[in-house]
Design an enzyme around this catalytic site. Structure first.
Site, mmCIF file in Angstrom:
data_model
loop_
_atom_site.group_PDB
_atom_site.id
_atom_site.type_symbol
_atom_site.label_atom_id
_atom_site.label_comp_id
_atom_site.label_asym_id
_atom_site.label_seq_id
_atom_site.Cartn_x
_atom_site.Cartn_y
_atom_site.Cartn_z
ATOM 1 C CG ASP A 1 -3.640 15.107 27.403
ATOM 2 O OD1 ASP A 1 -2.641 14.395 27.066
ATOM 3 O OD2 ASP A 1 -4.283 14.003 26.990
ATOM 4 C CG HIS A 2 0.733 16.349 23.339
ATOM 5 N ND1 HIS A 2 0.921 17.266 22.332
ATOM 6 C CD2 HIS A 2 2.571 16.891 23.258
ATOM 7 C CE1 HIS A 2 2.701 17.496 21.674
ATOM 8 N NE2 HIS A 2 3.406 16.549 23.093
#
Length: 765
Positions: free
Chosen positions: A284-285
């Site tokens: 994820d980011h």
């Protein structure tokens, strides 16, 4: 005899086709492996590391710099660029690189791309797999037409604490229903192949257990037993992967103390070895950098090392893989084999998306670019309206307040009655508020000149300045909510005046979309105070009051239920939401939605979900509550149970019959009920099958959804609904994680929600 010969010939031909298909798949897999291995052998170390970098289009790296990096072979994919004119120059840059390895372009197309469909909870409320398939297929067609190759969806996190803001994105609390929807979404996104020009690759998320964060607080920790994981939370991810999802996005939370992004057991032992997954994994980011804040990595170097060794192929919004992997490889702390394996999976995903065959398969030629990517004519409005109304849930309808008549005067009030941005809900991809049909517009179109519609806002979303400021901070492009500067009393007085002159009042209340979003966890499930003040004032007029809820989570609406004559749960219903809501309010469509998640009476009851574990001192309605598991301040049990939803007609369910009172392992039995539409209108309902293991080697849930059928019955029509129950429906992971059904007694329950059921028993031999 001829019939038997013909049947034998058909079976033989079918077998040959199946064998041919299997053989073709094996050949294709071998060709893919040979292609990827050959390309991998030609790559430099820097080019390999470049393939692991997934870069966000935005202020972090200017477009010119991105194209320069791509041409040098130092970027593998991007996200947040959404049209062919944006993406073509980047693919051109990739074609100038030494090995011409194509880029892929990804985006969060979750419940629509340009046409916005209902949020996850709205889709799930339809219990209609054909409607959900329509969402996935339409989304893929639109995204592919815009040059996208990949979507970070479906989101299949089980959510049993509605304080969690991302409850809105998923499909509710139930393992079976979420697994079924996850499969449908993956297959709809990817079509017959993710290489098709009108298909996109599905990246299932968030792996794993993200919906179980402690206290419903986003990004928090998860501490969970293995049987609970395997029985309740992991199956939807497994279902999406078994359906062919090309990738997995890794969760931001830790699991039993180990962040998912550095969790070797999760990413290697479970995902790859036990489940056999061979697709691409994506952090994820910024999650790799966050390993430092989790407290498991001293610095960026160690964070990158932990992530790649755990099995994280691509680093989203990468800095660390690009910066740290060269040194880690040189020191031997990361092996060449570990790097190659990650690169192999990225290249394999690109192969599966058809990008090596044609890097421009979805970008197309410049002369074919759409003149206006945001044109209304590109939307699929009929599909959006159809799906939206299927997911609306009628919660209350006293004295047949609904459907409304298209006559007289209707007062429409509430801060969400004319809120185009909120209609779309969270993660609305490339949907534009200007395309949204609000409730005000939907009602206006529905009544035409047959009735008078009087509108008053009545209140703002919230009177809490801190909440107002926070919600607007979330949106970088424009204010998320705009407050009417007039005093609250003036707004209410205006609404009361409209109500007093009307035959019926429709109040659209609830949450703004930003209140049910990533990082929007709440400590209360109540409608904001200024909206409750509005409802109280409207109730005092004595006019029939219809509440239309817009929200991304179950709300505590016990007080509101007492004020309202009817309540319609609409979630955030998308581009055509206003028309869909009007269809139901006026009876042009008979509501059939059922709740995919329990509505608690108050936040103090959380977690509340229908399939909770059996305990030694359960509370029994109608009996004294002392020394039982209960809260003594309010009635126990949910406000609205899982699977609940009313219709404008009535249905009866006959006593349940079983084809046998015993079931041998390997066999099956039939459970049947007769369902009759006893009302005066045609309507749909969802017949639900639940099973309870009466006595097992460990405590089991009070009941579990194992099947359902959505059926349409004409007024007066009766139909027999039959479910097949097999040994597989009775299996679970025991305390040793052995997956099996245990001999003994089982209760079967069939009904129209999880509480109103008919029951019979059988014994598994």
């Amino acid at each position: 005899m001829k019939k038997l010969c013909l049947l034998g010939l058909l079976v033989s031909l079918a077998s040959q086709v199946a064998l041919a298909d299997t053989s073709a798949a094996a050949v294709q897999l071998q060709e893919k492996k040979a292609f990827v291995d050959k390309l991998l052998g030609q790559m430099t170390q820097d080019e390999k590391i470049g393939q692991l970098r997934l870069i966000s289009i935005g202020p972090e790296m200017p477009r010119e710099k991105i194209r320069e990096e791509i041409a040098a072979g130092r970027i593998g994919g991007t996200f947040n660029s959404r049209t062919a004119p944006e993406n073509r120059p980047m693919q051109d840059a990739a074609m100038r690189s030494r090995l011409k390895i194509p880029m892929f372009f990804a985006y969060d197309t979750i419940h629509g791309n340009r046409t916005i469909f209902p949020i996850g909870l709205g889709m799930a409320s339809s219990w209609d797999m054909q409607a959900i398939a329509k969402v996935g297929r339409t989304s893929a067609i639109e995204a592919a037409a815009d040059s996208l190759d990949m979507t970070f969806a479906p989101m299949v996190d089980i959510a049993r604490d509605p304080r969690w803001g991302r409850t809105s994105e998923g499909f509710g609390e139930d393992t079976y229903l979420t697994s079924k929807i996850g499969k449908v979404m993956v297959r709809s996104f990817q079509g017959s192949s993710p290489a098709n020009p009108d298909s996109i690759m599905a990246i299932v998320k968030h792996f794993a257990l993200y919906g179980a964060v402690e206290g419903g607080r986003d990004y928090n920790t998860v501490d969970m037993s293995l049987p609970k994981m395997y029985n309740d939370y992991l199956p939807p991810y497994r279902a999406a992967i078994d359906a062919g999802a090309g990738g997995v996005m890794v969760a931001l939370n830790s699991i039993n103390g180990v962040p998912a992004t550095s969790n070797t057991w999760l990413m290697n032992d479970l995902l790859r070895k036990e489940w056999g997954f061979n697709g691409v994994t994506i952090s994820d980011h910024g999650a790799i950098q966050e390993l430092i804040r989790h407290g498991v990595a001293r610095d960026g170097r160690e964070a990158a090392k932990l992530a790649i060794k755990a099995g994280i192929d691509m680093s989203m919004n990468d800095t660390l893989y690009g910066e740290e992997l060269p040194g880690l490889l040189k020191s031997g702390e990361v092996s060449q084999a570990e790097l190659d394996q990650a690169v192999r999976e990225v290249l394999g995903a690109k192969y599966d998306m058809g990008l090596f065959k044609d890097p421009y398969v979805r970008i197309g030629k410049a002369e074919n670019d759409v003149p206006d990517y945001y044109a209304d004519s590109r939307l699929h409005r009929d599909a959006a309206r159809d799906v939206a109304r299927r997911g609306l849930v009628l919660l209350e309808n006293r004295e047949q307040t609904l459907p409304l008549k298209k006559s007289g005067t209707i007062a429409l009030v509430g801060p969400l009655a004319d809120a185009p941005i909120d209609m779309m809900g969270s993660w609305a991809a490339d949907g534009k508020p200007v395309h949204s049909v609000t409730v005000r517009e939907g009602l206006r179109r529905a009544i035409g000149d047959k009735a008078q519609l009087v509108y008053a806002k009545g209140s703002n979303i919230t009177g809490d300045k801190a909440m107002f400021d926070y919600l607007n901070f979330l949106n970088f492009d424009a204010p998320e909510i705009v407050n009417d500067p007039r005093p609250a009393s003036v707004l209410i007085d205006e609404a009361v005046k409209a109500a007093q002159g009307a035959d019926v009042v429709v109040a659209v209340v609830g949450e703004s979309r930003g209140m049910s979003h990533e990082s929007s966890s709440r400590t209360t499930l109540e409608i904001p105070a200024v909206q409750r003040d509005l409802i109280k004032a409207l109730k005092a007029t004595g006019k029939p009051l219809v509440l239309v809820l817009m929200n991304g989570r179950p709300l505590s609406i016990g007080w509101e239920r007492e004020q309202a004559d009817a309540i319609l749960e609409t979630w955030f219903s998308g581009t055509e939401g206003g028309n869909a809501i009007a269809d139901v309010l006026f009876g042009d469509y008979n509501p059939s939605g059922k709740l995919p998640i329990t509505f608690p009476r108050s936040v103090g009851q959380i977690p509340m979900y229908y399939n909770h574990m059996r305990i030694g001192r359960p509370f029994t309605p109608g009996k004294p509550g002392n020394y039982t598991s209960q809260y003594f301040e309010e009635p126990n049990g949910p406000l609205y149970p899982f699977g609940y939803g009313l219709s404008y007609t009535d249905f009866s369910v006959s006593p349940l019959t079983l084809s046998s009172k015993t079931l041998k392992k390997g066999d099956s039995l039939q459970a049947s009920v007769k369902v009759k539409n006893t009302g005066k209108r045609d309507g749909e309902t969802v017949v639900q099958l639940y099973v309870q293991d009466v006595a097992a080697s460990m405590s089991r849930p009070v009941k579990e959804l194992k099947n359902f059928q959505k059926i349409l019955l004409k007024a007066g029509e009766e139909r027999t609904v039959t479910f097949r129950i097999s040994e597989d429906d009775l299996k679970f992971y025991n305390s040793q994680l052995k997956y099996a059904a245990e001999a003994g007694e089982f209760n079967v329950q069939v009904g129209l929600d999880s509480e109103s059921v008919q029951q019979q028993s059988f014994e598994l031999l």
